[in-house]
Design a protein around this motif. Structure first.
Motif, mmCIF file in Angstrom:
data_model
loop_
_atom_site.group_PDB
_atom_site.id
_atom_site.type_symbol
_atom_site.label_atom_id
_atom_site.label_comp_id
_atom_site.label_asym_id
_atom_site.label_seq_id
_atom_site.Cartn_x
_atom_site.Cartn_y
_atom_site.Cartn_z
ATOM 1 N N VAL A 149 0.845 -1.199 0.000
ATOM 2 C CA VAL A 149 0.000 0.000 0.000
ATOM 3 C C VAL A 149 0.879 1.247 0.000
ATOM 4 C CG1 VAL A 149 -1.719 1.324 1.284
ATOM 5 C CG2 VAL A 149 -1.906 -1.168 1.146
ATOM 6 N N ARG A 191 -3.869 4.579 5.027
ATOM 7 C CA ARG A 191 -4.456 3.899 3.871
ATOM 8 C C ARG A 191 -5.955 4.175 3.790
ATOM 9 N NH1 ARG A 191 -3.221 -2.116 4.349
ATOM 10 N NH2 ARG A 191 -1.175 -1.302 4.980
ATOM 11 N N GLN A 195 -2.945 5.736 -0.836
ATOM 12 C CA GLN A 195 -3.722 4.848 -1.702
ATOM 13 C C GLN A 195 -5.095 4.578 -1.095
ATOM 14 O OE1 GLN A 195 -1.516 1.434 -3.024
ATOM 15 N NE2 GLN A 195 -3.365 0.248 -3.475
ATOM 16 N N VAL A 242 -7.775 -0.050 -1.131
ATOM 17 C CA VAL A 242 -6.989 -1.002 -0.353
ATOM 18 C C VAL A 242 -7.883 -2.143 0.128
ATOM 19 C CG1 VAL A 242 -5.236 0.628 0.368
ATOM 20 C CG2 VAL A 242 -7.325 0.450 1.694
ATOM 21 N N THR A 250 -3.253 -3.054 10.597
ATOM 22 C CA THR A 250 -2.655 -2.373 9.435
ATOM 23 C C THR A 250 -2.353 -0.923 9.775
ATOM 24 O OG1 THR A 250 -4.789 -1.707 8.461
ATOM 25 C CG2 THR A 250 -3.901 -3.858 7.834
ATOM 26 N N ASP A 288 1.186 0.760 9.344
ATOM 27 C CA ASP A 288 1.363 1.977 8.544
ATOM 28 C C ASP A 288 2.238 2.984 9.296
ATOM 29 O OD1 ASP A 288 -0.257 0.875 6.635
ATOM 30 O OD2 ASP A 288 -1.990 2.159 7.008
#
Length: 401
Positions: free
Chosen positions: A137, A188, A194, A197, A204, A208
């Motif tokens: 990502v 994300r 992005q 996703v 996540t 990140d």
């Protein structure tokens, strides 16, 4: 009585009084004063050389409130001690028995501390870069300032470029970048990162944050978690205690509504998610009012307009609802007792989006955490409200500015 001029600073002897920041300083030393004590000094200085009666002072400092005269006498006594009158032999406040007080020292106006720097920071150039997570990502992150690093964990709904000039966020980055290289990012699914996703979860979000910190080449730093960024910052600090020097949690919570809410609260959140999927970014005044009021109930039309526009530019209706639903699944309560980093928890006492009780619960569970309550109902503090100056003062003391 003279009007309060919120951007004025006054200099007398070795002292400077910054009205906007509500700060009394002697050189680099900040002298803490309680709110009414500060107001007493401000009123006397604004009327320097003139006898201000006790009744004038009482009416100005405690408007619409009946207080005893000894409250005023106590404030003046505290000021004399703070100004070091006894130690230095210099008399700043002259007492006219049974009548009032006069500020006797010479006073001149001065540029408020940091005002020129804030203006420079507001015009400064932020650098936006990209990095890629382990699951592919693309994340956008920004840096501004040249001091020691300060990292902000991403909260729900950000846009690095759009918020840079906004009436809601610009004062945050301008003020913090006076002292730090501020690193922040769009998580994300929103902003300049992005958006399409497949995987969005609390794990996540923590990864990140790890990716951005590594890409920015940071070693040790204070970590700021605002709102949902709070639990992300907590998880990172527990996982990487050797890297986080200070943990600052503002308007944060440890567990989402799916773990702590009553049935009707959970149902209301589900209804809000459905409403977001239908009305997000469509410039529907009714929807905008309901949504915006949760975050800035005391905002001006300018603030509301900007926040409504953020809906449109930050992400899609589906992603907005999806990200909020993942918020509701968060639960870092088991991690709180494992935090070893010095921690400051700050919360507005009438926060509409995240009740202050959520902040108190965090502070009670993190060993040694300090809790600060600020006056206000906005979840996102605005520059114009008194809580903002108080926030900066508490943050500066904690981070040793």
């Amino acid at each position: 009585m003279a009007d309060t001029r919120v951007r004025v600073a006054y200099r007398f002897g070795p002292f400077q009084l910054d009205v906007r920041e509500r700060r009394l300083s002697r050189g680099s030393e900040v002298i803490p004063l309680r709110l009414k004590v500060f107001d007493t000094l401000r009123v006397l200085i604004e009327n320097s050389g003139r006898l201000v009666t006790k009744q004038e002072l009482l009416d100005t400092i405690w408007p619409e409130t009946a207080v005893e005269e000894n409250n005023l006498n106590h404030n003046v006594s505290v000021l004399r001690k703070a100004l070091g009158e006894k130690a230095t032999g210099q008399q700043y406040i002259e007492t006219v028995p049974r009548v009032g007080y006069r500020f006797a020292a010479a006073v001149e106006t001065a540029q408020p501390r940091g005002e020129a720097s804030v203006a420079s920071a507001a015009k400064a150039r932020q650098e936006i870069r990209y990095c890629t997570t382990s699951d592919g990502v693309r994340l956008a992150y920004a840096s501004i300032g040249s001091g020691p690093p300060l990292v902000k964990a991403s909260n729900w709904l950000t846009h690095l470029d759009f918020e840079w000039g906004s009436a809601i966020w610009r004062h945050w980055w301008s003020a913090l970048s006076l002292h730090h290289r501020v690193v922040r990012y769009d998580e994300r699914g929103n902003g300049m990162s992005q958006r399409d996703v497949p995987d969005v979860s609390f794990d996540t979000w923590v990864r990140d944050l790890e990716t951005v910190i590594d890409a920015a080449g940071l070693d040790r730093f204070p970590l700021l978690g605002i709102s949902r960024g709070g639990p992300i910052a907590i998880a990172y600090a527990v996982k990487h205690p050797e890297r986080v020097t200070h943990l600052v949690l503002y308007g944060a919570f440890a567990a989402g509504v799916n773990h702590t809410g009553k049935p009707h609260e959970i149902e209301a959140r589900r209804a809000l998610a459905s409403l977001m999927r239908l009305g997000w970014g469509l410039n529907n005044p009714a929807f905008c009012k309901v949504f915006t009021f949760r975050f800035i109930p005391q905002g001006t039309p300018e603030h509301e307009q900007w926040f409504d526009e953020l809906q449109r530019v930050s992400t899609s209706p589906e992603n907005a609802a999806r990200l909020m639903e993942r918020d509701d699944d968060i639960d870092v309560r088991p991690l709180l007792s494992q935090v070893t980093t010095p921690t400051l928890v700050i919360h507005c006492d009438r926060d509409h989006a995240v009740p202050a009780e959520k902040g108190r619960q965090i502070a009670a569970a993190i060993p040694g955490a300090r809790y600060v309550s600020l006056p206000g109902a906005n979840h996102l503090m605005l520059e114009e409200e008194p809580a903002w100056a108080m926030f900066l003062e508490e943050l500066g003391l904690f981070l040793n500015w």
